[in-house]
Design a protein around this motif. Structure first.
Motif, PDB file in Angstrom:
ATOM      1  N   ARG A   1      -4.863  -3.013  -0.202  1.00  0.00           N
ATOM      2  CA  ARG A   1      -3.326  -3.062  -0.675  1.00  0.00           C
ATOM      3  C   ARG A   1      -3.500  -3.927  -1.881  1.00  0.00           C
ATOM      4  O   ARG A   1      -2.628  -3.437  -2.790  1.00  0.00           O
ATOM      5  CB  ARG A   1      -2.685  -4.136   0.606  1.00  0.00           C
TER       6      ARG A   1
ATOM      7  N   ALA B   1       1.994  -3.020   7.654  1.00  0.00           N
ATOM      8  CA  ALA B   1       1.603  -1.298   7.446  1.00  0.00           C
ATOM      9  C   ALA B   1       2.693  -0.677   8.059  1.00  0.00           C
ATOM     10  O   ALA B   1       2.997   0.622   7.518  1.00  0.00           O
ATOM     11  CB  ALA B   1       0.288  -1.241   8.149  1.00  0.00           C
ATOM     12  N   VAL B   2       3.572  -0.923   9.046  1.00  0.00           N
ATOM     13  CA  VAL B   2       4.467  -0.115   9.822  1.00  0.00           C
ATOM     14  C   VAL B   2       5.881  -0.620   9.610  1.00  0.00           C
ATOM     15  O   VAL B   2       6.714   0.444   9.963  1.00  0.00           O
ATOM     16  CB  VAL B   2       4.091  -0.219  11.331  1.00  0.00           C
TER      17      VAL B   2
ATOM     18  N   PRO C   1       6.010   0.532  -1.584  1.00  0.00           N
ATOM     19  CA  PRO C   1       4.743   1.794  -1.971  1.00  0.00           C
ATOM     20  C   PRO C   1       3.717   1.067  -2.469  1.00  0.00           C
ATOM     21  O   PRO C   1       3.749  -0.132  -3.220  1.00  0.00           O
ATOM     22  CB  PRO C   1       5.404   2.535  -2.891  1.00  0.00           C
TER      23      PRO C   1
ATOM     24  N   SER D   1      -5.017   7.822  -0.691  1.00  0.00           N
ATOM     25  CA  SER D   1      -3.531   7.735  -0.842  1.00  0.00           C
ATOM     26  C   SER D   1      -2.771   6.920  -0.355  1.00  0.00           C
ATOM     27  O   SER D   1      -3.202   5.884   0.385  1.00  0.00           O
ATOM     28  CB  SER D   1      -3.453   9.151  -0.140  1.00  0.00           C
ATOM     29  N   GLN D   2      -1.580   6.746  -0.541  1.00  0.00           N
ATOM     30  CA  GLN D   2      -0.663   5.667  -0.039  1.00  0.00           C
ATOM     31  C   GLN D   2      -0.651   5.843   1.457  1.00  0.00           C
ATOM     32  O   GLN D   2      -0.654   4.788   2.217  1.00  0.00           O
ATOM     33  CB  GLN D   2       0.652   5.803  -0.577  1.00  0.00           C
ATOM     34  N   ARG D   3      -0.649   7.071   1.986  1.00  0.00           N
ATOM     35  CA  ARG D   3      -1.000   7.116   3.530  1.00  0.00           C
ATOM     36  C   ARG D   3      -1.890   6.760   4.160  1.00  0.00           C
ATOM     37  O   ARG D   3      -1.866   5.709   5.050  1.00  0.00           O
ATOM     38  CB  ARG D   3      -0.545   8.696   3.943  1.00  0.00           C
ATOM     39  N   TRP D   4      -3.244   6.849   3.585  1.00  0.00           N
ATOM     40  CA  TRP D   4      -4.391   6.304   4.141  1.00  0.00           C
ATOM     41  C   TRP D   4      -4.369   4.827   3.904  1.00  0.00           C
ATOM     42  O   TRP D   4      -4.815   4.047   4.608  1.00  0.00           O
ATOM     43  CB  TRP D   4      -5.674   7.114   3.628  1.00  0.00           C
ATOM     44  N   THR D   5      -3.937   4.299   2.860  1.00  0.00           N
ATOM     45  CA  THR D   5      -4.007   2.873   2.651  1.00  0.00           C
ATOM     46  C   THR D   5      -3.245   2.213   3.832  1.00  0.00           C
ATOM     47  O   THR D   5      -3.613   1.268   4.378  1.00  0.00           O
ATOM     48  CB  THR D   5      -3.248   2.708   1.247  1.00  0.00           C
ATOM     49  N   ARG D   6      -2.159   2.819   4.175  1.00  0.00           N
ATOM     50  CA  ARG D   6      -1.258   2.122   5.312  1.00  0.00           C
ATOM     51  C   ARG D   6      -1.942   2.228   6.544  1.00  0.00           C
ATOM     52  O   ARG D   6      -2.131   1.521   7.304  1.00  0.00           O
ATOM     53  CB  ARG D   6       0.261   2.625   5.303  1.00  0.00           C
ATOM     54  N   ILE D   7      -2.694   3.653   6.736  1.00  0.00           N
ATOM     55  CA  ILE D   7      -3.424   3.498   8.050  1.00  0.00           C
ATOM     56  C   ILE D   7      -4.560   2.720   8.048  1.00  0.00           C
ATOM     57  O   ILE D   7      -4.699   2.152   9.033  1.00  0.00           O
ATOM     58  CB  ILE D   7      -3.818   5.084   8.053  1.00  0.00           C
TER      59      ILE D   7
END
Length: 219
Positions: A32, A92-93, A99, A190-196
């Motif tokens: 992050r 994360a959720v 962003p 990517s942003q998605r993988w960062t949150r995952i």
């Protein structure tokens, strides 16, 4: 003396490079915020490492191996892991999460909710996890006696200080390596993988806390 230095360097690397809660928290904050928060968690953990190492090398190994010390330390460690894990999964959720910045947009300080505006938060998190780790107690309870035996009974203070200094130098070097690897991973995500990854790391901390509690207190 060279053997003492090499032993300290090797044990410092092996001890810190082993995957566990500190690495997981470094990963969570690093994907992050980048290098600085990941590095801060690693450096903070050296505080606890140093405390347990000094106690073990100072001859308190017998005290550290007493079971009655393990329960309160384990309980404190579990609470820390649960808190950090919940913080990570929530960040994360939660709806409307900010962003993830690209590396060129990362500000000098992360002011998102759940993070401090300085490095104090990651530093404290690393220190609390290390101080509350019963495995550090067990490790240094045994390592203190082993090092003393290797150096000889009644080893001079200078030899113990050399070993401790080598251990801490190796540990600090690993802080740079670990934080650098995490920062490199962050740039490729990517942003998605960062949150995952952030949510997965938070969930992993919660699982570690539960598993540690079950192992210590029984089912």
């Amino acid at each position: 003396m060279i053997q003492i230095v090499l032993t300290g360097l090797w044990l410092g690397l092996v001890f810190n490079a082993a995957p566990g809660p500190v690495f997981t928290e470094s990963l969570r904050r690093g994907v992050r915020g980048g290098f600085r928060p990941a590095f801060a968690v690693q450096v903070g953990s050296l505080v606890g490492d140093a405390v347990w190492a000094v106690l073990g090398l100072a001859g308190a190994a017998a005290l550290l191996t007493q079971p009655q010390w393990h329960i309160p330390i384990t309980l404190a460690g579990c609470l820390v892991l649960l808190f950090l894990g919940a913080q990570g999964t929530y960040a994360a959720v939660r709806p409307g999460a900010a962003p993830v910045e690209t590396p060129s947009e990362v500000p000098a300080q992360d002011t998102r909710p759940g993070n401090t505006s300085t490095l104090r938060g990651p530093l404290v998190a690393g220190a609390l996890m290390s101080l509350g780790s019963v495995w550090n107690v067990v490790y240094w309870g045994g390592a203190g006696g082993a090092v003393g035996g290797a150096l000889g009974e009644g080893a001079p203070l200078g030899s113990l200080l050399v070993f401790f200094a080598a251990f801490m130098v190796s540990s600090l070097l690993w802080c740079f390596i670990c934080a650098g690897l995490i920062a490199g991973l962050r740039r490729a995500m990517s942003q998605r993988w960062t949150r995952i990854v952030e949510g997965g790391a938070g969930a992993a901390l919660i699982i570690m806390a539960i598993a540690l509690a079950l192992q210590t207190f029984g089912t």
